[in-house]
Each structure stands twice: as structure tokens, then as C-alpha cells.
Motif scaffolding. Structure first.
Motif, PDB file in Angstrom:
ATOM      1  N   LEU A 171       4.439  -2.892   8.894  1.00 54.09           N
ATOM      2  CA  LEU A 171       5.229  -1.691   8.587  1.00 54.09           C
ATOM      3  C   LEU A 171       4.953  -0.587   9.607  1.00 54.09           C
ATOM      4  O   LEU A 171       5.862   0.110  10.054  1.00 54.09           O
ATOM      5  CB  LEU A 171       4.908  -1.189   7.181  1.00 54.09           C
ATOM      6  N   ARG A 172       3.678  -0.452   9.981  1.00 51.36           N
ATOM      7  CA  ARG A 172       3.280   0.583  10.930  1.00 51.36           C
ATOM      8  C   ARG A 172       3.971   0.345  12.274  1.00 51.36           C
ATOM      9  O   ARG A 172       4.440   1.269  12.915  1.00 51.36           O
ATOM     10  CB  ARG A 172       1.766   0.517  11.091  1.00 51.36           C
ATOM     11  N   VAL A 211       4.204   4.560   2.137  1.00 48.85           N
ATOM     12  CA  VAL A 211       3.817   3.352   1.403  1.00 48.85           C
ATOM     13  C   VAL A 211       2.991   3.744   0.189  1.00 48.85           C
ATOM     14  O   VAL A 211       2.129   4.621   0.285  1.00 48.85           O
ATOM     15  CB  VAL A 211       2.988   2.405   2.307  1.00 48.85           C
ATOM     16  N   PRO A 230       7.329   3.254  11.004  1.00 47.78           N
ATOM     17  CA  PRO A 230       6.334   4.191  10.476  1.00 47.78           C
ATOM     18  C   PRO A 230       6.937   5.426   9.815  1.00 47.78           C
ATOM     19  O   PRO A 230       6.204   6.276   9.331  1.00 47.78           O
ATOM     20  CB  PRO A 230       5.516   4.560  11.721  1.00 47.78           C
ATOM     21  N   LYS A 267       2.364   6.752   6.113  1.00 48.33           N
ATOM     22  CA  LYS A 267       1.427   7.378   5.192  1.00 48.33           C
ATOM     23  C   LYS A 267       1.241   6.434   4.006  1.00 48.33           C
ATOM     24  O   LYS A 267       2.201   6.102   3.322  1.00 48.33           O
ATOM     25  CB  LYS A 267       1.991   8.715   4.721  1.00 48.33           C
ATOM     26  N   LEU A 326       0.655   1.772  -2.590  1.00 48.79           N
ATOM     27  CA  LEU A 326       0.052   0.531  -3.033  1.00 48.79           C
ATOM     28  C   LEU A 326      -0.198   0.599  -4.536  1.00 48.79           C
ATOM     29  O   LEU A 326      -0.762   1.565  -5.033  1.00 48.79           O
ATOM     30  CB  LEU A 326      -1.277   0.320  -2.298  1.00 48.79           C
ATOM     31  N   LEU A 340       0.678  -3.803   6.092  1.00 51.29           N
ATOM     32  CA  LEU A 340       0.579  -2.437   6.607  1.00 51.29           C
ATOM     33  C   LEU A 340       0.737  -2.421   8.124  1.00 51.29           C
ATOM     34  O   LEU A 340       1.412  -1.553   8.682  1.00 51.29           O
ATOM     35  CB  LEU A 340      -0.760  -1.804   6.196  1.00 51.29           C
ATOM     36  N   ARG A 350      -0.480   5.633   0.393  1.00 56.69           N
ATOM     37  CA  ARG A 350      -1.147   6.161  -0.796  1.00 56.69           C
ATOM     38  C   ARG A 350      -1.274   5.032  -1.810  1.00 56.69           C
ATOM     39  O   ARG A 350      -0.728   3.960  -1.608  1.00 56.69           O
ATOM     40  CB  ARG A 350      -0.351   7.333  -1.383  1.00 56.69           C
ATOM     41  N   LEU A 367      -2.477  -7.463   2.454  1.00 48.26           N
ATOM     42  CA  LEU A 367      -2.197  -6.024   2.520  1.00 48.26           C
ATOM     43  C   LEU A 367      -2.322  -5.532   3.957  1.00 48.26           C
ATOM     44  O   LEU A 367      -1.459  -4.802   4.459  1.00 48.26           O
ATOM     45  CB  LEU A 367      -3.164  -5.251   1.615  1.00 48.26           C
TER      46      LEU A 367
END
Lengths: 78, 406
Positions: free
Chosen positions: B165-166, B174, B170, A63, B176, B162, A65, B158
Motif C-alpha cells: 500500500l505504501r 489504513v 500512500p 498513515k 488495522l 502495508l 492506525r 500485515l
């Protein structure tokens, strides 16, 4: 020694505490002599925790944000 | 017109005289003989002679440059048109063409000079303060719940982080904290992002990252304020700035330095989903094994107890007694039978003897018993009878009468 006093409902637990409790239960069952009924109760909670953990892994989705000023908002990827 | 002391100034100049005058003027100026000039390379030419010819230019002017073969051979970076460089050398005048040019003896990428000096100065200062001390660095959590990312919201860095990390973990959330990552706005933006992220979101770890670029592009990550914000961060910071070969002061200050943004995301997730799944499977089977071992143990105990119970049970005593009784009675019967048999055989003997003594027994062999009819006396001699006597004859199966005839 695993305390079974006021256990948190398994369905509300995050992965890490659920897994930590599961490990504690396994160690307890492996090393301690317990009355059978108590051991069965621990085993059943252990099974529920394992199921909870597996479920969390299966449906895990990151997720993202973002901070906007001091606020936290959903982040939409471009 | 004042006369320069070194030269005789003729009233009428030839081109050669003027050019030589200018040459001596320029080439005798010490400042012009050892200068660094910044610009962009263009019209680069490498003739067979091995000398290098190019034009150094910026937006307003251009400067012809030459580098002799001996100096060109020592160049470490391959030159190409469009490259921003600093060229060291001295100004010369080439009289046949009436041109001044820079005779170059060293070339380095732009920024390596003044910027690098500033970099070294600040690094030494912050190092002396202990900001890069390995003892100050904090461990990176193995299972981060919340990962903060400080970078540009629009960069490839970025997206790379992502995706990483995904793929790996997961379970984490996260947050930002967007910031410009180059230009004048970058240092204050990065500092604010780090501070706000810590204060508002309390992440478990922060990735401070930017994709590759020139040394100027990465310069914000050498800013003193940014370095101090990294050190002051509540959450441990993993830096991933530029490429493998780029080192910034933020990298030295970070708790962990990653060579790229993607690598930073990998270091932030040392344990992956695959690891968790394997661990869960193993722990779940240990749970099953533990409970079956417990049941086996209990069953063993139970079996033992049941054995004991049977051994000491009253039923077993009854059975024992019965068995004893059976035994006794068997022995009693045997004795009895023995005695009976003995008695029977004695009886038989007696009977045999009795029957041997029975006078009638001989009758079966043809003998007969003769008696006087008048007195039933046994006739055992001829003297006891006379003619006309009635006698009884007894044979084995009956009697009959006879009369003595003579």
C-alpha cells in the motif's frame, strides 16, 4: 458548467475532490465560451488545484492506525 | 473359558498357533479392514522393491505401515517424514515377526477428510442461500481514502500489505483491526474485527487476509460466522488468504478474491501514485492549452475587430477625402499647365511672326534703313535724294549721318 460560487480553499482540499474540480475546469475551458475575466479566474483556480494535487502526491505518506476495542489509535509497526 | 465358535482352542499354544489365532481374529474384523488412521509419518523407507514402509505415530502410540508397490504408484502426494496424513487400509498380522501392521492402500493429507466434507457441506448450504452470488458482489473503489485491514498484527501478511500500500498508494489511510487468524479464537475474533471496523471506522474497502499455512491453519476462514460477517460488511471485502491454491469460504463470500495478502493490497489500489502523477501532468497541460487556445481565439476576434474599426474609422474618411482632393488637384494642375503651355507656345508663335515682321530685323543681316534728315522719310529711291542732302543711316546697333556727294 463549473460553479465558482463559494469555492473551497484549495489548501484544504483532499486529492480526489481537488483533481475532480481541476478536470471540470479544464473541460469547461475547453468546451465553453466564457468572458475572458471569468476564464482567467477559472484558469488561476485550476493552476492552484494542480499545484495542490502535485503537493499532495509529493508528500503523501501512508498513515496506519489500529482499532483497540472501539477506539482508533496510532499503530506502531514492529 | 468360553470357546469361540470358529476355533479349536488347544490347552497349550505354540507361538505359531497364537499368532495365527490373533491374525484370524484381527483380519476377520470388518471394521479393522477398512479404516482411516490419522498420524504423522516417520521412519519412511523405500527399498528397491518399490514397496513403502513407514511408521504412523501420534503423541501416544505408533503403528507400523506397509504400502505395496502397486498402491504406492498411485500416490499423488510425495511422502516425507513428519507429514501429517490420514492412511486408509486394513490391519494385517505378519506372523514371522509377530507384528500387526496397517496394510495401506491410500494416503491423503490430514484434514482432507472430515474437514473437507464439512467444507463442502457448508459451501453448498451458503451457496444455496445466495451468499456467493456474483450479483451480490460490490465494486472495489478505485481511489480508497481509508483501507481497513483484518489480520494478525504480528504476521508477515500485515507487513507485506502495508509495504504494498505504501508503495502503490500512500494517499490512503489504513486502519488495522487486529484479530487472531488461527485457532479457536480466530472465528469470533475475525467476526468482531469486521463488525467493529465497519461500525467505528467506515473504511472504503476491507482486506481480510492471512499468510500461507496448512489447511487447518486457514480453517477459521471457512467458519460460517466469518463468511456471514464478510457478506454483512458495509465496505466491500477483498480476501487474501493463504496461497494461490488455497480457496476458503471467505474467499467465495468476498467481493473480490486475491490469491495472497500482497495481491489483495494490490487489488485494493487499482490506481497507483504513478497513474495519478501521469494523469495530473496531462490535465495540467490541458489546462495550459485550454487557456492559450482561449487567448488565441480572443486575439483573433480582437484583430478582426481592429480591422473593422480601421475600415470604418473617421480618420480613414478624412484620409480618403484628402486623397480625393489630391487627385482632383493633380488633375486641375495638369489642365492648367496644359493650357499655359498651349498659350506659351501660341505666344511664342506670335512673337516669332512678330519678329519676322519687324523691319529692323533685317538690319542684323547687314541691311540699313536710310532716312532724309529733314523729314525722316525713308529713302527707298535715288530719285528722292540729291547731292548735298543730309541722310540718316540706321544699322542694327545704331545710327550715323552721311552726306550725299553726287
Amino acid at each position: 458548467m463549473v460553479k465558482s460560487v463559494d469555492p473551497q480553499p484549495v489548501d484544504e482540499m483532499a486529492y480526489e475532490p481537488a483533481f475532480a474540480e481541476l478536470e471540470g475546469i479544464v473541460s469547461a475551458l475547453e468546451s465553453e465560451q466564457r468572458p475572458l475575466e471569468e476564464a482567467m479566474a477559472l484558469f488561476e483556480r485550476g493552476q492552484a488545484l494542480a499545484k495542490r494535487c502535485a503537493g499532495l502526491l509529493d508528500k503523501a505518506e501512508i498513515k496506519v492506525r489500529q482499532l483497540t476495542g472501539e477506539e482508533i489509535e496510532d499503530f506502531v509497526e514492529e | 473359558m468360553d470357546q469361540l465358535p470358529l476355533f479349536n482352542v488347544p490347552a497349550h499354544w505354540t507361538v505359531a498357533e497364537l499368532t495365527r489365532y490373533l491374525r484370524q481374529l484381527l483380519e476377520s474384523d470388518e471394521t479393522l479392514q477398512a479404516i482411516w488412521v490419522q498420524g504423522e509419518i516417520s521412519n519412511l523407507a523405500r527399498p528397491a522393491s518399490g514397496h513403502l514402509y513407514f511408521t504412523l505415530k501420534d503423541s501416544a502410540a505408533s503403528l507400523r505401515c506397509v504400502m505395496w508397490r502397486s498402491d504406492a504408484a498411485r500416490l499423488r502426494l510425495p511422502l516425507q517424514d513428519g507429514m501429517a496424513v490420514e492412511v486408509h487400509g486394513g490391519i494385517r498380522v505378519y506372523e514371522p515377526q509377530g507384528q500387526y501392521q496397517l496394510q495401506a492402500d491410500a494416503i491423503r493429507p490430514l484434514g482432507e477428510g472430515a474437514l473437507y466434507q464439512e467444507f463442502l457441506r457448508l459451501k453448498a448450504l451458503l451457496e444455496a442461500e445466495g451468499l456467493f452470488d456474483p450479483a451480490r458482489k460490490r465494486p472495489i473503489p478505485e481511489l480508497p481514502r481509508l483501507i481497513g485491514i483484518v489480520t494478525s498484527p504480528s504476521g508477515a501478511a500485515l507487513r507485506d500489505m502495508l509495504n504494498t500500500l505504501r508503495r502503490r498508494y500512500p494517499l490512503a489511510g489504513v486502519i488495522l483491526a487486529p484479530s487472531p487468524v488461527q485457532g479457536d479464537e480466530a472465528p469470533p475474533g475475525l467476526v468482531a474485527a469486521l463488525q467493529t471496523l465497519n461500525r467505528v471506522a467506515h473504511p472504503d474497502v476491507i482486506l481480510l487476509a492471512r499468510g500461507g499455512g496448512s489447511i487447518e491453519d486457514l480453517w477459521a476462514f471457512n467458519d460460517e460466522g466469518v463468511v456471514r460477517a464478510v457478506v454483512a460488511s458495509e465496505a466491500p471485502v477483498i480476501s487474501g488468504v493463504g496461497h494461490e491454491t488455497d480457496f476458503t469460504l471467505a474467499d467465495f463470500a468476498a467481493d473480490l478474491r486475491a490469491p495472497t495478502p500482497t495481491a489483495a493490497a494490490e487489488l485494493a489500489t487499482p490506481i497507483t501514485m504513478l497513474d495519478l502523477q501521469a494523469g495530473l501532468t496531462e490535465t495540467a497541460s490541458r489546462l495550459e492549452a485550454a487557456i492559450s487556445a482561449l487567448f488565441d481565439r480572443q486575439r483573433g476576434l480582437l484583430d478582426g475587430l481592429q480591422g473593422n474599426l480601421r475600415f470604418f474609422s473617421p480618420l480613414r474618411r478624412v484620409q480618403t477625402e484628402r486623397q480625393r482632393l489630391d487627385g482632383l488637384s493633380r488633375r486641375g494642375n495638369a489642365a492648367q499647365a496644359h493650357r499655359l503651355a498651349l498659350e506659351a507656345s501660341q505666344l511664342e508663335g506670335l512673337q516669332r511672326r512678330l519678329s519676322a515682321l519687324n523691319p529692323l530685323a533685317v538690319l542684323s543681316r547687314g541691311y540699313a534703313v536710310v532716312t532724309q534728315k529733314r523729314d525722316d522719310k525713308v529713302v527707298s529711291s535715288k530719285a528722292s535724294v540729291k547731292a548735298g542732302d543730309d541722310l540718316g543711316v540706321r544699322v542694327t546697333d545704331g545710327e550715323f549721318d552721311v552726306q550725299v556727294t553726287r
